[in-house]
Write a protein that holds these residues in place. Structure first.
Motif, PDB file in Angstrom:
ATOM      1  N   UNK A   1      46.922  15.319  30.072  1.00  0.00           N
ATOM      2  CA  UNK A   1      46.684  15.686  28.681  1.00  0.00           C
ATOM      3  C   UNK A   1      45.531  16.678  28.555  1.00  0.00           C
ATOM      4  N   UNK A   2      44.912  17.049  29.677  1.00  0.00           N
ATOM      5  CA  UNK A   2      43.845  18.047  29.621  1.00  0.00           C
ATOM      6  C   UNK A   2      44.412  19.406  29.259  1.00  0.00           C
ATOM      7  N   UNK A   3      43.561  20.229  28.644  1.00  0.00           N
ATOM      8  CA  UNK A   3      43.992  21.598  28.340  1.00  0.00           C
ATOM      9  C   UNK A   3      44.225  22.362  29.644  1.00  0.00           C
ATOM     10  N   UNK A   4      45.129  23.307  29.581  1.00  0.00           N
ATOM     11  CA  UNK A   4      45.461  24.107  30.758  1.00  0.00           C
ATOM     12  C   UNK A   4      44.226  24.671  31.430  1.00  0.00           C
ATOM     13  N   UNK A   5      43.331  25.226  30.582  1.00  0.00           N
ATOM     14  CA  UNK A   5      42.202  25.919  31.189  1.00  0.00           C
ATOM     15  C   UNK A   5      41.234  24.938  31.842  1.00  0.00           C
ATOM     16  N   UNK A   6      41.209  23.695  31.315  1.00  0.00           N
ATOM     17  CA  UNK A   6      40.352  22.684  31.938  1.00  0.00           C
ATOM     18  C   UNK A   6      40.911  22.291  33.299  1.00  0.00           C
ATOM     19  N   UNK A   7      42.237  22.092  33.327  1.00  0.00           N
ATOM     20  CA  UNK A   7      42.880  21.802  34.612  1.00  0.00           C
ATOM     21  C   UNK A   7      42.654  22.957  35.572  1.00  0.00           C
ATOM     22  N   UNK A   8      42.811  24.165  35.035  1.00  0.00           N
ATOM     23  CA  UNK A   8      42.649  25.352  35.869  1.00  0.00           C
ATOM     24  C   UNK A   8      41.284  25.405  36.513  1.00  0.00           C
ATOM     25  N   UNK A   9      40.270  25.026  35.729  1.00  0.00           N
ATOM     26  CA  UNK A   9      38.918  25.098  36.264  1.00  0.00           C
ATOM     27  C   UNK A   9      38.757  24.158  37.444  1.00  0.00           C
ATOM     28  N   UNK A  10      39.319  22.964  37.303  1.00  0.00           N
ATOM     29  CA  UNK A  10      39.188  21.998  38.390  1.00  0.00           C
ATOM     30  C   UNK A  10      40.021  22.452  39.581  1.00  0.00           C
ATOM     31  N   UNK A  11      41.254  22.904  39.282  1.00  0.00           N
ATOM     32  CA  UNK A  11      42.129  23.347  40.375  1.00  0.00           C
ATOM     33  C   UNK A  11      41.582  24.600  41.043  1.00  0.00           C
ATOM     34  N   UNK A  12      40.992  25.487  40.240  1.00  0.00           N
ATOM     35  CA  UNK A  12      40.443  26.721  40.812  1.00  0.00           C
ATOM     36  C   UNK A  12      39.313  26.414  41.768  1.00  0.00           C
ATOM     37  N   UNK A  13      38.633  25.308  41.494  1.00  0.00           N
ATOM     38  CA  UNK A  13      37.572  24.921  42.409  1.00  0.00           C
ATOM     39  C   UNK A  13      38.165  24.538  43.751  1.00  0.00           C
ATOM     40  N   UNK A  14      39.258  23.800  43.682  1.00  0.00           N
ATOM     41  CA  UNK A  14      39.879  23.365  44.929  1.00  0.00           C
ATOM     42  C   UNK A  14      40.506  24.549  45.664  1.00  0.00           C
ATOM     43  N   UNK A  15      41.015  25.502  44.905  1.00  0.00           N
ATOM     44  CA  UNK A  15      41.647  26.664  45.518  1.00  0.00           C
ATOM     45  C   UNK A  15      41.301  27.898  44.695  1.00  0.00           C
ATOM     46  N   UNK A  16      40.161  28.518  45.003  1.00  0.00           N
ATOM     47  CA  UNK A  16      39.625  29.577  44.135  1.00  0.00           C
ATOM     48  C   UNK A  16      40.593  30.733  43.889  1.00  0.00           C
ATOM     49  N   UNK A  17      41.457  31.042  44.827  1.00  0.00           N
ATOM     50  CA  UNK A  17      42.295  32.227  44.644  1.00  0.00           C
ATOM     51  C   UNK A  17      43.537  31.958  43.810  1.00  0.00           C
ATOM     52  N   UNK A  18      43.698  30.754  43.302  1.00  0.00           N
ATOM     53  CA  UNK A  18      44.930  30.512  42.543  1.00  0.00           C
ATOM     54  C   UNK A  18      44.886  31.215  41.184  1.00  0.00           C
ATOM     55  N   UNK A  19      43.722  31.575  40.745  1.00  0.00           N
ATOM     56  CA  UNK A  19      43.578  32.196  39.428  1.00  0.00           C
ATOM     57  C   UNK A  19      42.673  33.408  39.586  1.00  0.00           C
ATOM     58  N   UNK A  20      43.188  34.475  40.199  1.00  0.00           N
ATOM     59  CA  UNK A  20      42.305  35.558  40.626  1.00  0.00           C
ATOM     60  C   UNK A  20      41.638  36.281  39.468  1.00  0.00           C
ATOM     61  N   UNK A  21      42.210  36.233  38.265  1.00  0.00           N
ATOM     62  CA  UNK A  21      41.581  36.920  37.149  1.00  0.00           C
ATOM     63  C   UNK A  21      40.525  36.063  36.491  1.00  0.00           C
ATOM     64  N   UNK A  22      40.607  34.762  36.716  1.00  0.00           N
ATOM     65  CA  UNK A  22      39.732  33.876  35.972  1.00  0.00           C
ATOM     66  C   UNK A  22      38.627  33.350  36.846  1.00  0.00           C
ATOM     67  N   UNK A  23      38.483  32.042  36.786  1.00  0.00           N
ATOM     68  CA  UNK A  23      37.350  31.371  37.392  1.00  0.00           C
ATOM     69  C   UNK A  23      37.261  31.597  38.898  1.00  0.00           C
ATOM     70  N   UNK A  24      38.399  31.471  39.582  1.00  0.00           N
ATOM     71  CA  UNK A  24      38.378  31.590  41.038  1.00  0.00           C
ATOM     72  C   UNK A  24      37.824  32.937  41.467  1.00  0.00           C
ATOM     73  N   UNK A  25      38.233  33.961  40.766  1.00  0.00           N
ATOM     74  CA  UNK A  25      37.771  35.290  41.092  1.00  0.00           C
ATOM     75  C   UNK A  25      36.273  35.425  40.836  1.00  0.00           C
ATOM     76  N   UNK A  26      35.823  34.825  39.747  1.00  0.00           N
ATOM     77  CA  UNK A  26      34.383  34.848  39.451  1.00  0.00           C
ATOM     78  C   UNK A  26      33.600  34.203  40.576  1.00  0.00           C
ATOM     79  N   UNK A  27      34.123  33.063  41.070  1.00  0.00           N
ATOM     80  CA  UNK A  27      33.392  32.352  42.123  1.00  0.00           C
ATOM     81  C   UNK A  27      33.329  33.213  43.385  1.00  0.00           C
TER      82      UNK A  27
END
Lengths: 402, 582
Positions: A237-263
């Motif tokens: 039930x989490x918002x997409x972007x919240x899930x994305x943030x957690x998932x991006x941590x586990x795999x930074x390149x899954x969201x290259x435009x967003x958080x993962x790329x920033x990291x």
């Protein structure tokens, strides 16, 4: 100001100064030989002055008066947290109240006020463990839910962690703490049945070791299993972007435009700083526009790139001495209320420092938490400095009692 | 639990956290510092945004109206400027760009150090070849080949693209627009911007300084750009161009031809016009001044942005109101036309000075007798007239798929009192409004849509230019909207008959529009106005051929009488269209 703890205060000023220098650099751009600087650092200096004035005022206010104000301030905070949900979204969240001069974050205020409120309600004499637990949870639950609705996961987590830190030093029996830690583990392990089974077996063993009745153990195991089951449901039930943030941590390149790329870009910036850094204003990565938040949440990337491992170590040392000094002073505080509030503040400052720096070097998920005292931002700086002001005040009052 | 123990735990925890941070930093900056330094130096990991190709615009037979053509553009990257003055000297000398203009671009983008900023568009091929060797001395400058818009003919419906401005950029950057983006500034380019534009894609690129591909981070994240959809319009290029050709070149005019059953617009002309292609590259100040200072306002789209008194083409509406409200019957004859009518102490003239005598409504429409409608208006209230006009979709926006449409105007009592004071004579104003003059204002498109509804037995269709949009995955047809006008079938028949008589019978005012073999019905108008001595010349009507039904409006500003100026042009257009449809 005889009993004013100058050591903490001067360290605070050093940290703020470090921040202003980094903000200046983060917003400076070179075109040919011209240097173009965005005016963030001037705004920050303005807020530094406001904050220091408020620090002085809070230091001079008698604590009796502050104590009277805690309860109304708590309810005012709740009202503001509700109000902010009905204001238009800014950057995809209902987090800010626009006040012209600044965007005010009620959740920043909530951190401080809730800590004071918890300290107040659980510092009475002869409270049972259950009373302490229910009272403190009642105080925290509403603000946390409201902050999660904004949504602002980082601040909500900060509050929960502060509560836990306060409970650790409170009169609450350690059994309760073990059970609460157990809950945390069931949540963390809820994505793997095997991990959960291993944990629950160790957990049962521990509970048997402290000679608990079978009924209590059965109850504890049931509650843990419940959390184990409910966590995946909440996750979905989490918002997409919240899930994305957690998932991006586990795999930074899954969201290259967003958080993962920033990291990744932040790691490149810090890593390329090397031992001594590239020098003040000489960072190359900060201007790549890879880090849209480089003067706020990612200020440490600029510091890491320009001042290197050497500079980072000095900054970490400042932070450590600052926190260590506060921790040392807390143990000599006699009033429970002061001790609890100081521990709460200490916990949230430590948590935010660790999470923010950890985020910029890729060892902690991104939660949008700024670096205390260094990141650009009015309401954050204001509340953090005020919190330090309170601690300075507690230390001072202790001296008066002595 | 003792007091000091838990605090010690917290202190240990904090110390532990700091050791972790320090260790991680040591690994990142000391152990892996060289690697990251190299990555930073070469910019190894980069996301390259790929831009979609903008959809093109075609007529209903797939003939081009707005297409893309390659253009050589000069870009500047502010962060790579070594010496600002020499760059400015070079660009202003070789590309004829104003020094202050260049300075402005650099200043505005001083915080976008590593973005390429568009400086000059549409550089001639020869010039690009000649100057590209010098670019080695200016690492901040670079040529790129990109697409710009080419419009097949001047028109007022496609609109044109323009460079995004600072405000639009802040609003739209999340949608994938960059500071160099072009977007639709008006017309269809604006109203269908989203589907024409498409969606950005990106490639994640990892290369070293020698161009060799590396795998620092594993991924399969490339996402191709999604090109914009093409628009197929209902416009017929042949008809469109024919209308442009036959309109008198010096006149200010508007013509719309519409398929009455779908609301599809077949021709959409506003004159004078101008070459839209001047906007495709940086328009020169000289060109801009020439167009914007031209007294005949070539940039004004007279079809939907111009509002005019409709004159006698308004009469069918008032006649319908008279019939529907029961004020008159089909056979009712109103006041005797003696070349005018005395109302109160004022004599209102009929356009036919010799006088029409006493007429019923059908005859009055046919010969466009003013006196009949003067008299009718005295039996109606101002509010009744205004409301009924609105119900017939005049003085309200039609909702055509173009931005900035104007609604027109019908005055109310309150408006008169506010404008002319308490003692103004509403009766006198009403008399004037009855023949479509005075304060009433309509757009040519509203008139055309109204006459299309007459051809459809009272079903009004929303006019539109888009037939369908075509993308790789889907065809999206325009959704037709219709509504019934407040008129009974009998009264509808009567009005249609009167309009037929006006074109096809002796003494009808619109006989010049008649075409052999086609049923043409219509109404002329000659509206007096404050813009000039000559009247606005109107013809509005519809034509029923063997396999089509079209409505059209032919409007010329201050050009003379509708019957002698607009009606013959309408006849020619219908004849031409009839030829196309054979």
């Amino acid at each position: 100001m005889r009993n004013f703890d100058w050591f903490i205060f001067i360290l605070l000023l050093c940290l703020i100064l470090f921040g202003v220098i980094a903000i200046y650099s983060a917003s400076a751009n070179k075109i040919g030989d011209d240097l173009e600087v965005e005016n963030y650092y001037i705004k920050q200096i303005f807020w530094v002055f406001i904050s220091l004035i408020l620090l002085y005022l809070i230091f001079k206010t008698p604590y009796n008066l502050i104590e009277i104000l805690v309860v109304p301030a708590y309810f005012l905070t709740i009202i503001l947290l509700v109000l902010v949900l009905f204001l238009p979204e800014i950057k995809g969240a209902h987090r800010w109240i626009p006040l012209g001069l600044m965007n005010f974050q009620p959740s920043e205020l909530a951190k401080l006020i809730v800590i004071l409120m918890i300290s107040k309600v659980i510092s009475g004499q002869h409270l049972s463990g259950t009373q302490i637990l229910t009272r403190s949870i009642l105080v925290v639950i509403l603000p946390v839910i409201l902050i999660l609705l904004e949504p602002d996961l980082g601040t909500a987590l900060t509050l929960v962690l502060s509560l836990f830190a306060i409970l650790v030093v409170s009169d609450l029996p350690s059994l309760y703490l073990i059970i609460m830690l157990g809950l945390l583990f069931s949540i963390v392990t809820s994505f793997s049945i095997i991990a959960f089974l291993i944990f629950i077996l160790i957990f049962i063993y521990l509970l048997f070791r402290i000679n608990l009745s079978k009924i209590v153990i059965a109850f504890a195991v049931t509650v843990n299993t419940f959390f184990f089951i409910i966590t995946p449901i909440i996750w979905n039930s989490l918002k997409d972007y919240q899930q994305n943030r957690i998932l991006s941590f586990l795999n930074p390149m899954r969201d290259p435009f967003g958080v993962g790329y920033q990291i990744i870009q932040s790691k490149i910036a810090i890593g390329s700083g090397g031992l001594l850094g590239k020098g003040f204003l000489s960072g190359t990565q900060k201007n790549m526009n890879f880090l849209p938040e480089h003067h706020t949440d990612f200020i440490f990337s600029v510091i890491g790139e320009e001042f290197g491992f050497f500079g980072c170590t000095i900054l970490l040392l400042f932070y450590f001495l600052f926190l260590y000094r506060i921790a040392r002073k807390i143990s000599s505080l006699k009033r429970k209320e002061f001790r609890y509030a100081s521990v709460g503040i200490l916990a949230y400052l430590s948590f935010q420092i660790f999470v923010n720096i950890g985020m910029t070097i890729g060892i902690v998920p991104t939660t949008g938490i700024p670096l205390p005292f260094a990141s650009y931002g009015g309401s954050n700086l204001l509340i953090n400095v005020l919190a330090v002001g309170l601690i300075l005040k507690f230390i001072n009052e202790r001296s008066i009692f002595n | 639990m003792s007091d000091s123990n838990p605090l010690k735990i917290i202190t240990y925890l904090i110390s532990g956290f700091f050791l972790i941070l320090l260790a991680a930093l040591f690994k990142l900056q000391i152990l892996e510092g060289k690697k990251y330094d190299q990555i930073a130096e070469n910019n190894i990991v980069r996301i390259k945004v790929t831009f979609p190709i903008r959809g093109e615009i075609y007529d209903h037979k797939f003939r081009p109206i707005a297409t893309n053509k390659p253009s050589f553009n000069l870009y500047i990257t502010p962060g790579r400027i070594r010496n600002k003055e020499t760059v400015i000297n070079f660009v202003s000398g070789d590309f004829n760009m104003d020094r202050e203009e260049i300075r402005k671009v650099i200043h505005e983008n001083r915080f976008r150090l590593h973005q390429d900023i568009l400086l000059i568009q549409n550089i001639p091929y020869e010039k690009m070849i000649r100057t590209s060797e010098f670019l080695n001395y200016y690492p901040s400058l670079d040529f790129k080949t990109e697409a710009i818009r080419e419009y097949a003919f001047p028109n007022h419906f496609t609109g044109h693209l323009g460079r995004i401005n600072e405000k639009e950029y802040l609003e739209k950057k999340d949608l994938g627009y960059t500071i160099n983006s072009y977007l639709g500034k008006n017309g269809l380019e604006q109203s269908y911007e989203t589907i024409l534009r498409g969606k950005n894609g990106y490639n994640v690129i990892q290369v070293d300084a020698s161009g060799k591909y590396l795998q620092f981070f594993k991924h399969n994240l490339d996402k191709p750009a999604q090109n914009g959809a093409d628009l197929i319009l209902s416009i017929d290029n042949d008809l469109q161009n024919y209308v442009v050709d036959i309109l008198p070149p010096k006149e200010r005019s508007a013509v719309v031809v519409m398929d009455t059953e779908t609301g599809e617009i077949l021709a959409y002309v506003s004159k004078p016009d101008f070459d839209l292609n001047i906007f495709s590259s940086n328009i020169s100040q000289e060109d801009w001044n020439k167009i914007s200072n031209d007294e005949s306002k070539p940039m004004l789209d007279r079809v939907i942005h111009g509002t005019y008194p409709p004159g006698s083409v308004y009469k069918p509406i008032l006649a319908t109101l008279g019939l529907e409200s029961g004020t008159i019957l089909p056979e009712t004859k109103l006041a005797d036309c003696t070349g005018g009518l005395l109302i109160g102490d004022r004599f209102f003239k009929c356009w036919w000075e010799k006088g029409h005598g006493r007429l019923n409504v059908t005859e009055a429409i046919k010969v466009s007798c003013d006196v009949f409608f003067y008299d009718l208006s005295t039996k109606l209230s101002l509010a009744q007239m205004g409301d009924f006009t609105k119900l017939n979709m005049l003085t309200v926006k039609t909702g055509i798929d173009l931005p900035g449409e104007r609604s027109g105007f019908f005055p109310t009592r309150e408006w008169y009192v506010e404008t002319y004071g308490k003692y103004t004579s509403i009766i006198g104003q009403k008399v004037n409004l009855a023949i479509g003059q005075g304060e009433i204002l309509t757009t040519p498109l509203q008139i055309c849509a109204y006459f299309a509804a007459l051809a459809n037995d009272g079903v009004w269709k929303r006019p539109h230019l888009l037939k369908k949009s075509i993308s790789k995955n889907a065809n999206q047809p325009y959704e037709i909207y219709e509504q019934k006008l407040p008129v009974s079938d009998e009264n509808m028949k009567l009005i249609q008959h009167a309009l037929w008589k006006a074109v096809n019978e002796r003494y009808g005012t619109g006989t010049a529009a008649s075409v052999g073999g086609v049923d043409v019905c219509g109404k002329t108008g000659s509206a007096e106005n404050h813009m000039g001595d000559e009247t606005h010349s109107w013809f509005a009507g519809y034509a029923i051929g063997r396999n089509y039904k079209i409505s059209l409006v032919v409007f010329l500003e201050n050009a003379g009488h509708g019957g002698s100026i607009s009606a013959p042009l309408a006849g020619k257009i219908i004849q031409f269209y009839n030829g196309l449809e054979k």
